[in-house]
Design a protein around this motif. Structure first.
Motif, PDB file in Angstrom:
ATOM      1  N   LYS A 125       0.830  -1.204   0.000  1.00 57.90           N
ATOM      2  CA  LYS A 125       0.000   0.000   0.000  1.00 57.90           C
ATOM      3  C   LYS A 125       0.872   1.265   0.000  1.00 57.90           C
ATOM      4  CE  LYS A 125      -3.815   2.179   2.439  1.00 57.90           C
ATOM      5  NZ  LYS A 125      -4.672   2.175   3.618  1.00 57.90           N
ATOM      6  N   LEU A 126       1.954   1.211   0.765  1.00 56.31           N
ATOM      7  CA  LEU A 126       2.875   2.341   0.836  1.00 56.31           C
ATOM      8  C   LEU A 126       3.545   2.587  -0.519  1.00 56.31           C
ATOM      9  CD1 LEU A 126       3.913   4.292   3.007  1.00 56.31           C
ATOM     10  CD2 LEU A 126       5.703   2.650   3.511  1.00 56.31           C
ATOM     11  N   VAL A 127       4.006   1.520  -1.161  1.00 57.72           N
ATOM     12  CA  VAL A 127       4.645   1.643  -2.476  1.00 57.72           C
ATOM     13  C   VAL A 127       3.634   2.169  -3.497  1.00 57.72           C
ATOM     14  CG1 VAL A 127       5.660   0.330  -4.391  1.00 57.72           C
ATOM     15  CG2 VAL A 127       6.435  -0.079  -2.055  1.00 57.72           C
ATOM     16  N   LYS A 128       2.431   1.628  -3.474  1.00 54.27           N
ATOM     17  CA  LYS A 128       1.388   2.110  -4.402  1.00 54.27           C
ATOM     18  C   LYS A 128       1.102   3.588  -4.165  1.00 54.27           C
ATOM     19  CE  LYS A 128      -3.101   1.264  -6.419  1.00 54.27           C
ATOM     20  NZ  LYS A 128      -2.994   2.474  -7.136  1.00 54.27           N
ATOM     21  N   GLY A 129       1.024   3.997  -2.904  1.00 52.41           N
ATOM     22  CA  GLY A 129       0.807   5.412  -2.590  1.00 52.41           C
ATOM     23  C   GLY A 129       1.921   6.288  -3.146  1.00 52.41           C
TER      24      GLY A 129
END
Length: 193
Positions: free
Chosen positions: A10-14
């Protein structure tokens, strides 16, 4: 670093979506470790912080190329930080070229009993006293596991020059760490009041 795989995804996608909160969280998550990496490769705090900031800019610009299935995010960021620090090092400081010559490749260069008595901070302090080029080659080889071929490509030096710097680092560290070990064994003098 204790973060779940789903949270990391989720962090990478953000970050890919240019979400400032995700970028800030990623920055904070890796701040201490990656700043330490830059401090290992650069002679002063100012240059290390410059490399750290430039490295994180590269991370955010190229995070689309990171594949969570193929590698660990911390290792990917660390590699970017190392290469950024080396690039800055190359711009700021020059390596002395050494002719290829056979060297004593004494891999067991510090007595184990001396290492047992010294703290990591003591050893790092001694590594930081090495000339910058020698320190960089030592860090790349011993700490980060680069081969002499990889070091020569990254630093634009010959493999022989890389070997010389590593041998020089080991030789100097042997003396410095033995002195530090001897001093660590001595009782501290009391100051007279």
């Amino acid at each position: 670093m204790n973060i779940s795989g789903k949270r990391l995804e989720k962090l990478v996608k953000g970050c890919i979506d240019n979400d400032r909160k995700a970028q800030e969280e990623l920055y904070k998550l890796f701040y201490a470790d990656m700043l330490r990496v830059c401090l290992n490769y650069l002679p002063d705090d100012g240059l290390a912080r410059e490399a750290f900031n430039a490295g994180f800019l590269k991370v955010f610009q190229s995070i689309r190329s990171f594949d969570i299935r193929k590698g660990e995010l911390g290792g990917w960021i660390r590699k970017i930080m190392i290469y950024t620090a080396i690039d800055l090092f190359r711009q700021e400081l020059k390596f002395e070229r050494i002719d290829d010559q056979p060297l004593d490749t004494d891999d067991f260069f510090i007595p184990p009993e001396a290492l047992e008595r010294l703290q990591f901070a003591d050893i790092l302090t001694q590594v930081r006293t090495l000339p910058y080029a020698t320190q960089t080659v030592f860090n790349l080889s011993v700490i980060d596991g680069f081969s002499h071929k990889e070091i020569s490509e990254q630093l634009n030096i010959s493999e022989g020059t890389s070997r010389w710097h590593l041998a020089e680092a080991k030789s100097k560290l042997r003396v410095l760490l033995q002195k530090a070990d001897q001093n660590a064994g001595k009782p501290k003098e009391r100051s007279e009041k």
